[in-house]
Motif scaffolding. Structure first.
Motif, PDB file in Angstrom:
ATOM      1  N   ASP A  24       0.830  -1.204   0.000  1.00  0.00           N
ATOM      2  CA  ASP A  24       0.000   0.000   0.000  1.00  0.00           C
ATOM      3  C   ASP A  24       0.864   1.253   0.000  1.00  0.00           C
ATOM      4  OD1 ASP A  24      -2.268  -1.558  -0.002  1.00  0.00           O
ATOM      5  OD2 ASP A  24      -2.624  -1.377   2.160  1.00  0.00           O
ATOM      6  N   ASN A  27       2.312   1.612  -3.514  1.00  0.00           N
ATOM      7  CA  ASN A  27       1.301   1.821  -4.545  1.00  0.00           C
ATOM      8  C   ASN A  27       0.836   3.282  -4.581  1.00  0.00           C
ATOM      9  OD1 ASN A  27      -0.302   1.064  -6.637  1.00  0.00           O
ATOM     10  ND2 ASN A  27      -1.853   0.061  -5.389  1.00  0.00           N
ATOM     11  N   GLN A  28       1.779   4.197  -4.569  1.00  0.00           N
ATOM     12  CA  GLN A  28       1.563   5.628  -4.749  1.00  0.00           C
ATOM     13  C   GLN A  28       2.419   6.047  -5.930  1.00  0.00           C
ATOM     14  OE1 GLN A  28      -0.625   7.192  -2.671  1.00  0.00           O
ATOM     15  NE2 GLN A  28      -0.913   5.266  -1.576  1.00  0.00           N
TER      16      GLN A  28
END
Length: 121
Positions: A24, A27-28
């Motif tokens: 997470d 995932n930018q």
């Protein structure tokens, strides 16, 4: 014996939870850019762990330098806290997953990196 299996299950579940948290974080936009560059620079599968570690350290460094570029104060992360190192470990696992996927795609597109070697005649 059941307590051993419960302990192993809890450990594996914790590792998967940590990897999901790291994924997470990767995932930018910044994380994906770092992962793409790392996958492009990676030469072979054996370099995955070192590349993922380098990407996680670059992620932390950018997180420290970015506020300075925005006019803020230079603040080092709390290097002695367990939460910092768990975050770095989560980023490492997340980068390992994302870089492996990108390197697989790179290997399929370029035709190399999957262990195929040309025979020397």
């Amino acid at each position: 014996m059941e307590s051993l299996f419960d302990s192993i299950g809890a450990f594996v579940g914790g590792v998967f939870g940590l990897a999901q948290g790291g994924f997470d974080g990767v995932n930018q936009v910044m994380g994906l850019l770092i992962a793409v560059i790392a996958a492009l620079l990676m030469k072979a599968w054996k370099g995955l762990w070192a590349t993922a570690l380098g990407a996680a350290l670059v992620h932390v460094a950018v997180g420290v330098i970015r506020p300075v570029l925005d006019g803020g104060a230079f603040v080092l992360p709390d290097l002695l806290s367990l939460t910092f190192w768990m975050g770095v470990l989560a980023l490492f696992l997340g980068y390992a997953i994302v870089i492996a996927v990108f390197f697989l795609v790179k290997s399929l597109v370029t035709g190399g990196g999957l262990g195929h070697r040309k025979a020397a005649h």
